[in-house]
Design an enzyme around this catalytic site. Structure first.
Site, PDB file in Angstrom:
ATOM      1  N   LYS A 189      81.376 -13.129  12.297  1.00 59.25           N
ATOM      2  CA  LYS A 189      81.832 -12.903  13.670  1.00 59.25           C
ATOM      3  C   LYS A 189      82.418 -14.199  14.224  1.00 59.25           C
ATOM      4  O   LYS A 189      81.988 -15.278  13.823  1.00 59.25           O
ATOM      5  CB  LYS A 189      80.663 -12.448  14.549  1.00 59.25           C
TER       6      LYS A 189
ATOM      7  N   HIS B  85      82.687   0.427   3.543  1.00 60.46           N
ATOM      8  CA  HIS B  85      82.429   0.554   4.978  1.00 60.46           C
ATOM      9  C   HIS B  85      82.857   1.942   5.426  1.00 60.46           C
ATOM     10  O   HIS B  85      83.836   2.489   4.926  1.00 60.46           O
ATOM     11  CB  HIS B  85      83.191  -0.515   5.770  1.00 60.46           C
TER      12      HIS B  85
END
Length: 479
Positions: A175, A294
């Site tokens: 992140k 994902h």
């Protein structure tokens, strides 16, 4: 009208519209071992009986159309048609039914999830006679599942490649997910891997944007992997997202990852598509790469209880299409997931044989025979206080992935990774000593804080963070 036309129209053919249930509702049908079985949650329009609605689903997802056609006489409908063979009311609902449909195997192309879904969930979900429709589960017979390669490697091969046993694996999504340069991104990867994690990860929407082109990211992440491996003596990895706008570009990225010598790549299997995913899975098996999956976009399809497709179906499809990891929810974090339901599809991902268990949302017994299993990934809003519950819920064959729960540590990325590793090791040791993680979890974490200042700092930061919302998608319970 010519005599020829009169003859064709008069031999076994009567034009017009007739009820679907006359042809496609067959409650006397005994399912075959080779049939693909589907359980649909059907919400008919007012005035449409459930038998007609179930038959319409069977018809429109197999051989039927809205009217009788003379070419029906050129084939054997009894051989190829889908059949609604059982209907049951949904507990607690006045106008919903579970309709069971059997499809003969010859309707589907071998080794193609794309073709299977195009038939079963293609047109029928827009059918006007239904207010809503949801595919709850599929039974994939071994005769069909054996036409698929499945996961590139599977759980045991991955453990052997990584030389890591007896505990869940630890990961971290880097992140902020967008905006970092490739060099700073690689630095964050290194710090997390050096601190004690097994994997770091590209976020699902990190592909090849102007601020960080894919080739630069791959190079700096590979450097982070090799440097952290040299310093820790452990095998490390980073999920390099190979998802791209074309299959050719996707494979080009996977080839470059292989040339760098990294152990694993990644794909967004729903936005990328099943054809692309199966193509990449075959490449990964042939070239020794693990494949992380994902599920970006899944909640658009699976979150609403009365329409769409349940994630357990998407999970089965992924196991067939190919992937070594897939995100599966956390039960305790920020994302949707009821415990029993989540554990149901986790078993469908990992185990060879799963018994029917309606209490966990499993409508059919599923036999995967020898198809390798997929490791579930718990990710989304989890931190060190969740570690006992995650270890107890998911067991050893899982990846526990802490993004903000690593990078949000007040002392930095490496201490955040160390805190997670210490918490995990403490929970695994306590479990192996026979302690109850569900009941004694907080006590176990507090005890570990005494000899890990990194863990103590993490516990202080996240001591009051909870995500307490009722799940939208729940198991049907009798009232």
């Amino acid at each position: 009208m010519s005599p020829q036309t009169e003859t064709k129209a008069g031999v076994g053919f009567q034009a017009g519209v007739k009820d679907y249930k006359l042809t496609y509702y067959t409650p006397e049908y005994e399912t075959k071992d080779t049939d693909i079985l589907a359980a649909f949650r059907v919400s008919p329009q007012p005035g449409v009986p459930p038998e007609e609605a179930g038959a319409a689903v069977a018809a429109e997802s197999s051989t039927g159309t809205w009217t009788t056609v003379w070419t029906d006489g050129l084939t054997s409908l009894d051989r190829y048609k889908g059949r609604c063979y059982h209907i049951e009311p949904v507990a607690g609902e006045d106008s919903q039914w579970i309709c069971y449909v059997a499809y003969p195997l010859d309707l589907f192309e071998e080794g193609s999830v794309t073709n299977m879904f195009t038939s079963i969930v293609g047109n029928v979900f827009g059918f006007k006679a239904l207010r809503a429709l949801r595919l709850e589960d599929l039974r994939i017979p071994p005769t069909y599942s054996k036409t698929f390669q499945g996961p590139p490697h599977g759980i045991q091969v991955e453990r052997d490649k990584l030389n890591k046993y007896g505990r869940p694996l630890l990961g971290c999504t880097i992140k902020p997910k967008l905006g970092l340069s490739a060099k700073n991104y690689g630095r964050a990867c290194y710090e997390c891997l050096r601190g004690g994690l097994d994997f770091t990860k590209d976020d699902e929407n990190v592909n090849s944007q102007p601020f960080m082109r894919w080739r630069d990211r791959f190079v700096f992440c590979a450097e982070a992997i090799y440097k952290s491996q040299a310093e820790t003596g452990e095998i490390k990895g980073h999920y390099l997202n190979a998802t791209a706008g074309t299959c050719e570009e996707m494979i080009k990225r996977a080839v470059f990852a292989r040339e760098l010598g990294v152990p694993i790549v990644m794909h967004d299997y729903l936005t990328g598509g099943f054809t692309a995913n199966t193509t990449l899975a075959h490449y990964c098996r042939d070239n020794g790469l693990l494949l992380h999956i994902h599920r970006a976009m899944h909640a658009v399809i699976d979150r609403q209880k009365n329409h769409g497709m349940h994630f357990r179906v998407l999970a089965k499809a992924l196991r067939m299409s190919g992937g070594d990891h897939i995100h599966s929810g956390t039960v305790v974090g920020k994302l949707e997931g009821e415990r029993e339901m989540t554990l149901g599809f986790v078993d469908l991902l990992r185990d060879d044989f799963i018994e029917k268990d309606r209490a966990r949302g499993i409508f059919f017994t599923q036999d995967w025979v020898s198809m390798p299993g997929v490791i579930p990934v718990a990710s989304g809003g989890i931190h060190v206080w969740h570690m006992p519950a995650l270890t107890e819920i998911f067991g050893d064959d899982s990846v526990l992935q802490f993004g903000g729960g690593t990078l949000g540590h007040p002392w930095g990325n490496a201490p955040g990774a160390a805190a997670n590793r210490v918490a995990l090791e403490a929970c695994v040791q306590a479990r192996n000593e026979g302690r109850d993680l569900a009941r004694e979890g907080n006590e176990i974490i507090r005890a570990a804080c005494k000899w890990s200042p990194e863990l103590a700092a993490a516990c202080e930061v996240w001591k009051a963070i909870k995500f307490e919302f009722e799940p939208v998608d729940t198991i049907d319970k009798k009232v």
